[in-house]
Design an enzyme around this catalytic site. Sequence first.
Site, PDB file in Angstrom:
ATOM      1  N   LYS A  99      27.913 -14.817  76.421  1.00  0.00           N
ATOM      2  CA  LYS A  99      27.293 -14.076  77.511  1.00  0.00           C
ATOM      3  C   LYS A  99      27.945 -12.698  77.616  1.00  0.00           C
ATOM      4  CE  LYS A  99      24.618 -17.455  78.874  1.00  0.00           C
ATOM      5  NZ  LYS A  99      23.138 -17.381  78.923  1.00  0.00           N
TER       6      LYS A  99
ATOM      7  N   HIS B  67      14.798 -21.593  73.872  1.00  0.00           N
ATOM      8  CA  HIS B  67      15.824 -21.626  74.912  1.00  0.00           C
ATOM      9  C   HIS B  67      15.967 -23.038  75.467  1.00  0.00           C
ATOM     10  CE1 HIS B  67      16.603 -21.437  79.382  1.00  0.00           C
ATOM     11  NE2 HIS B  67      17.672 -20.810  78.944  1.00  0.00           N
TER      12      HIS B  67
ATOM     13  N   GLU C 157      19.985 -10.927  73.402  1.00  0.00           N
ATOM     14  CA  GLU C 157      19.006 -11.733  74.129  1.00  0.00           C
ATOM     15  C   GLU C 157      18.815 -11.243  75.558  1.00  0.00           C
ATOM     16  OE1 GLU C 157      18.873 -16.365  75.721  1.00  0.00           O
ATOM     17  OE2 GLU C 157      19.847 -15.896  73.817  1.00  0.00           O
TER      18      GLU C 157
ATOM     19  N   ASP D   7      23.902 -12.612  74.948  1.00  0.00           N
ATOM     20  CA  ASP D   7      22.866 -12.874  75.943  1.00  0.00           C
ATOM     21  C   ASP D   7      23.221 -12.156  77.233  1.00  0.00           C
ATOM     22  OD1 ASP D   7      20.916 -13.864  77.607  1.00  0.00           O
ATOM     23  OD2 ASP D   7      21.509 -15.968  77.405  1.00  0.00           O
TER      24      ASP D   7
ATOM     25  N   ASP E  92      10.279 -21.471  75.667  1.00  0.00           N
ATOM     26  CA  ASP E  92      10.855 -22.653  76.303  1.00  0.00           C
ATOM     27  C   ASP E  92       9.707 -23.539  76.786  1.00  0.00           C
ATOM     28  OD1 ASP E  92      11.936 -24.470  78.187  1.00  0.00           O
ATOM     29  OD2 ASP E  92      13.539 -23.085  78.742  1.00  0.00           O
TER      30      ASP E  92
ATOM     31  N   GLU F 183      12.717 -16.864  77.259  1.00  0.00           N
ATOM     32  CA  GLU F 183      13.013 -17.932  78.214  1.00  0.00           C
ATOM     33  C   GLU F 183      12.429 -17.656  79.588  1.00  0.00           C
ATOM     34  OE1 GLU F 183      17.122 -17.835  80.347  1.00  0.00           O
ATOM     35  OE2 GLU F 183      17.509 -17.285  78.274  1.00  0.00           O
TER      36      GLU F 183
END
Length: 369
Positions: A168, A298, A222, A196, A271, A248
């Site tokens: 992250k 995701h 992401e 992400d 997703d 996602e």
Amino acid sequence: MAKIERVELLMVDLKPKVKRVDAIQSFVSQETPIVRITDVDGMTGTGYSYTIGTGGHSVMALLARTLAPALIGREAFEIERIWRDLLFLTHATSVGAITSIALAAIDTALWDLKCRRLGQPLHLMAGGAQPAIPLYTTEGGWLHLESEALVEDALRAKADGFGGCKLKVGRPIHEDVARIFAVRDAVGAGFEIFTDANQAFHVDEAIRRARAYEPLDIGWFEEPLTADDIEGHRRLSDHTSIPIAVGESLYSHLHFREYLERHACSVVQVDAGRVGGITPWLKVAHMAEAFNIAVSPHFLMELHVSLCAAVPNARWVEYIPQLDAITGKGMKIENGRAVPSDEPGLGIAWDFDAIERMTVDGSRSLISA
């Protein structure tokens, strides 16, 4: 074929096993609506979807008051027809998260029922393209963790045969770069590091960060921007060599079409629990294939392993254990790769006793002929 006779609805609330913090939020709960659809012959299919802690009761109300009653008497095998009819029935609230999450719970149950009646696993019924899919882990890459913990988790994943990890991002840029560098230095080349941002940045900041990440050999960047900023994603894609991943937070297959047509992404993370189920998931995957773009969905690894095995352009399954508390056994992993179940249905070994114990008060409904 057999007509639908009964629909059972309930919701469980699953607590994450580890602390999960990203650039915009912390996860403390995972509401999991569960739908069980039974036909006149007594065959039952089980489906599900999820929220990250809010909106679950709204999903259950939509299911109980509007969607589930519309299923009674329908032919269970007419999955595409049912999905389209339910989407039209809710057109005043579509496209949106609540509706798509509710549709996903029904659609996955219908696919499970169909596969069980025919005695076939989902990965073969939906395409049968791949025997196993590479795994990357997210569970040790959360934003609150310090570099030492990130490195330890990445090395553990590499030793287990995983092909990558996800970190992250969203700290000050120098801290993000230092954290990524620490992991890259530890794992060496050939092990993917994905990043992400969870929609945290504006375009100018995303471009700046992408350029800072480029020397670190990042597998993708992401959700750098809000999901509705297609033009911003296109601009970012034009300014970086890092693949841009989205999906996602998109709730319709038509939104993916816009991203693909405008060359605003190069990895699709559709997703099934958010786009409306397996039926639209497959539409997105095949549409992405037509653009020569990979699918790396995701979350929902227990379901997505079978869907990824069904299509030729699936590249990764994301390892985040989700259903351990309500299943009898977990997803099969061999040499760091996710292997779809050959059991008829979705391939998820539900523990219905555990589900019964964990059902949220007031969430249960039964609709019957």
